[in-house]
Design an enzyme around this catalytic site. Structure first.
Site, PDB file in Angstrom:
ATOM      1  CD  GLU A  26       1.327   7.378   4.584  1.00 49.78           C
ATOM      2  OE1 GLU A  26       1.788   6.228   4.421  1.00 49.78           O
ATOM      3  OE2 GLU A  26       0.209   7.598   5.087  1.00 49.78           O
ATOM      4  CE  LYS A  88       1.492  -1.492   6.385  1.00 43.95           C
ATOM      5  NZ  LYS A  88       0.245  -2.225   6.659  1.00 43.95           N
ATOM      6  CB  VAL A 108       1.164   7.067   9.857  1.00 44.80           C
ATOM      7  CG1 VAL A 108       1.110   8.106  10.978  1.00 44.80           C
ATOM      8  CG2 VAL A 108       0.196   7.446   8.742  1.00 44.80           C
ATOM      9  CE  LYS A 161      -9.411   4.590   3.703  1.00 48.45           C
ATOM     10  NZ  LYS A 161      -8.403   4.186   2.732  1.00 48.45           N
TER      11      LYS A 161
HETATM   12  N1  PSU Z   1      -5.066   4.097   5.964  1.00 46.09           N
HETATM   13  C1  PSU Z   1      -5.440   4.648   4.785  1.00 46.09           C
HETATM   14  N2  PSU Z   1      -4.527   4.689   3.770  1.00 46.09           N
HETATM   15  C2  PSU Z   1      -3.243   4.221   3.913  1.00 46.09           C
HETATM   16  C3  PSU Z   1      -2.874   3.668   5.182  1.00 46.09           C
HETATM   17  C4  PSU Z   1      -3.810   3.629   6.162  1.00 46.09           C
HETATM   18  O1  PSU Z   1      -6.567   5.064   4.646  1.00 46.09           O
HETATM   19  O2  PSU Z   1      -2.464   4.282   2.958  1.00 46.09           O
HETATM   20  C5  PSU Z   1      -1.455   3.190   5.386  1.00 46.09           C
HETATM   21  C6  PSU Z   1      -0.633   4.247   6.133  1.00 46.09           C
HETATM   22  O3  PSU Z   1       0.703   4.195   5.669  1.00 46.09           O
HETATM   23  C7  PSU Z   1      -0.689   3.753   7.570  1.00 46.09           C
HETATM   24  C8  PSU Z   1      -0.652   2.265   7.362  1.00 46.09           C
HETATM   25  O4  PSU Z   1       0.380   4.200   8.375  1.00 46.09           O
HETATM   26  O5  PSU Z   1      -1.474   2.031   6.226  1.00 46.09           O
HETATM   27  C9  PSU Z   1      -1.156   1.507   8.567  1.00 46.09           C
HETATM   28  O6  PSU Z   1      -0.919   0.141   8.407  1.00 46.09           O
HETATM   29  P1  PSU Z   1      -1.090  -0.848   9.642  1.00 46.09           P
HETATM   30  O7  PSU Z   1      -2.569  -0.852   9.947  1.00 46.09           O
HETATM   31  O8  PSU Z   1      -0.619  -2.175   9.141  1.00 46.09           O
HETATM   32  O9  PSU Z   1      -0.267  -0.307  10.757  1.00 46.09           O
END
Ligand code: PSU
Ligand code: MN
Length: 304
Positions: A26, A88, A108, A161
């Site tokens: 990604e 993003k 992702v 995380k």
């Molecule tokens: N979690 C991490 N590192 C990251 C991301 C998530 O530890 O870089 C990034 C990934 O690209 C994931 C996105 O798909 O954040 C999720 O964002 P959201 O919670 O806004 O869907």
């Protein structure tokens, strides 16, 4: 139809056509997940690790509105330097980034979509998005989870995380029928730490076993992804109590500043990195390398 939008790098296209192992990567982790220049160094090293382990890397992004599966080193450098200026891009955003002919860093969810368009089954990253703490009020649930429900790609990650509510994330995945595999672990790793208090659905100890389960799922027409959770190597693990405190404070600061929506995850990632003065960055880089290696192994087995 698809060719109108999609550019598959020739090396990647040849590998897919020949049934050779390919691993998708990604780009939001590059633009929003790490600072420059470590983001670019990491992205290039990850590609090398995948090659060293017998597969072809395909880093995915949207550049000037073109869906790119397999980026050049120059394109990775460009995206990494642009950092937060790149949009993003999750599932909902793809058509608008394409129509406006601008750059988009794929999450992702959107990386899974582009991987599926190209015919790639294995994808390595750091951490997946999930159900955020306080989602009972905010409804903040990453589109990554819904994508895992629908798109046939295995995502190799270091768990979730603890900026997320790990328990609720697992409940959501269960409801959506997404299996969570622990690679050589019984509990879901919490990204910076090897363990959490939550069990995985199935523990599998080899890449071969994981590839066999993926084949069984998709050959039977059971749609959707698979989460493969791979614990961070012991020597790079962070202290659980320390990282938990940092995360609790970061979430409180986010709430008091009224940060929400797609800004939440990048804000929390940056706060955690700032408050741990780089030790978390080192851990983050090492766990991505570890995931790339496992993903290449799974892709090799899957291609047999
Ligand atoms: N979690 C991490 N590192 C990251 C991301 C998530 O530890 O870089 C990034 C990934 O690209 C994931 C996105 O798909 O954040 C999720 O964002 P959201 O919670 O806004 O869907
Ligand atoms: Mn969100």
């Amino acid at each position: 139809m698809l060719e109108q939008y999609l550019d598959i790098n020739p090396e990647v296209a040849a590998a897919i056509a020949a049934g050779k192992p390919v691993v998708a990567l990604e780009s939001t982790i590059i633009s929003h997940g790490m600072p420059y220049p470590q983001n670019v160094e990491t992205a290039l090293k990850v590609e090398q690790i995948i090659r060293d382990n017998g597969a072809i890397p395909a880093t995915i992004a949207i550049l000037k509105g073109r869906l790119k599966v397999g980026m050049t080193h120059e394109e990775i450098e460009y995206l990494g330097k642009a950092g937060l200026d790149v949009i993003k891009t999750s599932r909902r955003d793809i058509p608008f980034i394409v129509a406006k002919q601008v750059d988009g860093a794929t999450t992702v969810a959107s990386t899974m979509i582009l991987a599926q368009m190209a015919g790639i089954k294995v994808f390595a990253t750091g951490g997946i998005g999930g159900v955020h703490r306080g989602a009972q009020q905010t409804f903040d649930i990453s589109a990554d989870l819904q994508e895992l429900a629908n798109t046939d790609v295995a995502v190799i990650c270091a768990g979730a995380k603890s900026i997320l509510d790990i328990g609720l994330t697992l409940e959501y995945l269960e409801t959506q029928g997404v299996p969570v595999i622990g690679h050589q672990t019984d509990t879901l790793p919490a990204f910076y730490t090897r363990e959490s208090e939550f069990g995985v659905d199935y523990r599998l100890d080899t890449a071969e076993q994981i590839a066999t389960a993926m084949k069984a799922k998709w050959e039977m027409g059971l749609k959707g992804g698979v989460v493969v959770a791979n614990p961070i190597p012991e020597e790079y693990q962070l202290d659980r109590a320390m990282i938990d405190e940092v995360i609790i404070n970061a979430v409180a600061e986010m709430d008091s500043k009224g940060i929400s929506g797609k800004e939440s995850t990048p804000f929390l990632l940056a706060k955690v990195a700032e408050k741990t003065e780089g030790t978390s960055l080192k851990a983050n880089i090492e766990l991505v390398f570890n995931n790339a290696k496992l993903a290449a192994g799974i892709a090799v087995e899957y291609a047999k």
